[in-house]
Design an enzyme around this catalytic site. Structure first.
Site, PDB file in Angstrom:
ATOM      1  CG  HIS A 163     -13.830  57.940  20.222  1.00 34.12           C
ATOM      2  ND1 HIS A 163     -14.784  57.212  19.731  1.00 34.12           N
ATOM      3  CD2 HIS A 163     -12.653  57.806  19.663  1.00 34.12           C
ATOM      4  CE1 HIS A 163     -14.130  56.447  18.767  1.00 34.12           C
ATOM      5  NE2 HIS A 163     -12.745  56.875  18.659  1.00 34.12           N
ATOM      6  CG  ASP A 371     -21.083  61.906  26.667  1.00 32.07           C
ATOM      7  OD1 ASP A 371     -20.102  61.437  26.026  1.00 32.07           O
ATOM      8  OD2 ASP A 371     -21.877  61.143  26.999  1.00 32.07           O
TER       9      ASP A 371
END
Ligand code: ADP
Ligand code: F6P
Length: 478
Positions: A163, A371
């Site tokens: 992720h 991110d």
């Protein structure tokens, strides 16, 4: 003997937390976080088992069923929590994989515990997976699980999804047990990343570190093929749109605006209190715009939700002090009695309350230094069915690859951030609508269900094309 499932998710966290009420009663509650938000609908659809840590320390509760999902808790002792979760996962791997924006800390005993806990997760998966089942391992806390699980259960289809970002080779090479991590991941049939560049880094790393051959995105490992690919994660778009349209949420959004003094512009940030999220630089940009007179207190107000996260890890404690000092400084310099410049909220909220904040906000600031994806950016866009609102988005968030119509900025350039914020504040409604509409259309076809199906279809294909008698990964040289 545990009940067996044809579909198993293995993640650090369960989709629930066990909490003790003030009355002393123990209860299960849905836990926050991008991963949980993303996978819940997929699991209920498949009726699978979720293996994960329940959030506390000591003995784990017995497996149980919750909302159509079999929950299989894995225990962590207090020492394991400190070494595996806070240490190796969140003080070594997390900063390293996020471009080392904070200095990674390397400790031998953390690695040893990480190995031990990964083995425990692998054994739990081997126990609950039915013959030939699909097992989907999630994220950086469990990178050794695929190889450990393949060793125990070569019949399984094993997928892994990261992720968070995957670092460039030079950064990955810093990690003391780098070859073991890479071999761990290569136990999968398919390794998924948020970005194409990350998948490319991975296949090149396999050659660089282990001397493995690859063709396209397919790596040859002991006569087996391991595929790598990009699968950008998303949100439950329909559910988010439905929530935002709910009259109660709409009414609450109006109430929030009124509570904030009905300013012209509400600028919102919603993040875990994490140093990768760029909260400080966002506050600084706001302070400088107030100081320059380009924004005025009363006209513009900033609301920063900073969800408590990993609070015992030192980097996070330091960050909290810095952020709270900056909020205090801005309010001290620019606030008036009853009219603060920044509203800072170090709390968790319900999905409804968050949706109301998104609906109320004129400008959403998502400014991470790095991110993997950033689901908050996607949630905000899908909440603006009125096609109002503006998204200021860092180029270093995975979401920026898909959301090119946001007001993109380089978070390392303070003037660039200020400029993007001012452009968002000053944009014409027609321009905002045009930008929002394009991003919304994208999210309707690229939602979390599509993400999961695409990954699982690719996993099936990758696993079916593999050598029927896979070899162990042991004995590979570095
Ligand atoms: P990360 O996974 O790094 O935390 P994401 O932006 O991808 O970042 O996901 C964060 C998720 O957590 C989003 O689904 C968001 O709605 C949720 N969230 C963030 N802050 C809060 C909060 N204060 N209360 C409840 N949920 C939150
Ligand atoms: O997005 C990365 C991630 O670690 C997710 O796996 C997790 O749901 C979220 O951040 C919250 O982190 P933690 O589980 O450490 O509280």
């Amino acid at each position: 003997m545990a009940e067996r499932s044809s579909f198993v998710v293995v993640a650090n966290r369960l989709p629930v937390d066990e909490v003790t009420t003030p009355g002393g009663e123990r209860q299960w509650r849905t836990s926050p976080g991008g991963l949980v938000t993303a996978l819940h609908p997929v699991l209920t659809e498949h009726g699978g088992t979720w293996i994960g840590w329940a959030g506390g320390t000591g003995d784990a509760p017995d497996p149980f069923e919750l909302e159509g999902i079999r929950i299989h808790p894995v225990p962590l002792s207090a020492e394991e929590l400190e070494r595996y979760y806070e240490g190796q996962s969140n003080a070594t791997i997390w900063p390293l994989y996020h471009d080392a924006v904070e200095t990674p800390v390397y400790k031998r005993r953390w690695r040893e515990t990480y190995r031990l806990v990964n083995q425990r997760f692998a054994e739990a998966a081997a126990e609950v997976a039915d013959d030939g089942a699909t097992v989907w391992v999630q994220d950086y806390q469990l990178q050794l699980v695929p190889a450990m699980l393949r060793e125990l259960r070569p019949d399984l289809k094993i997928g892994f999804f990261l992720h968070i970002p995957f670092p460039p080779i030079e950064l990955f090479m810093q990690m003391p047990f780098r070859a073991e991590v890479l071999r761990g991941l290569l136990g999968s049939d398919l390794v998924g990343f948020q970005q194409r560049l990350a998948a490319q880094n991975f296949v090149r790393l396999a050659r660089h570190l282990l001397g493995l051959r690859y063709e396209g995105q397919s790596i040859q490992v002991d006569g087996r093929k391991v595929k790598a690919g990009a699968f950008p994660i998303s949100i439950d778009t329909k559910e988010m749109e439905r929530l935002a349209a709910d009259p109660k949420v709409q009414a609450r959004a109006k109430e929030i605006r009124a509570e904030l003094g009905d300013p012209k512009t509400i600028i919102l940030g919603v993040d875990r209190l994490d140093y990768t999220k760029g909260i400080e630089l966002r506050l600084k940009a706001f302070r400088e715009l107030l100081a320059d007179g380009k924004l005025k207190v009363g006209d513009a107000v900033m609301v920063q939700v900073a969800t408590p996260s990993r609070e015992r890890v030192e980097h996070y404690q330091t960050l909290r002090v810095k952020v709270e000092r900056e909020v205090g400084r801005i309010n001290g310099e620019f606030g008036r009695v009853g009219v603060p410049a920044v509203h800072y909220l170090h709390q968790s909220y319900s999905k409804q309350e968050l949706a109301a904040m998104y609906v109320a906000a004129d400008v959403m600031m998502v400014t991470p230094l790095r991110d993997g994806m950033n689901l908050v950016a996607k949630e905000y866009v899908s909440c603006r069915a009125d096609t109002g609102g503006a998204l200021v988005l860092s180029e270093f968030a995975g979401a920026a690859t898909e959301m090119r119509q946001a007001f993109l900025c380089n978070p390392h350039d303070p003037d660039g951030v200020k400029d993007a914020l001012l452009r968002a504040v000053g944009a014409e409604q027609s321009e905002l609508k045009r930008r929002m509409r394009v991003m919304q259309r994208h999210l309707r076809t690229h939602d979390v269900a599509q993400w999961a199906h695409t990954f699982l279809d690719a996993l099936k294909e990758a696993a079916e094309g593999r050598d029927p008698e896979p070899h162990s990964l042991d004995g590979q040289s570095t």
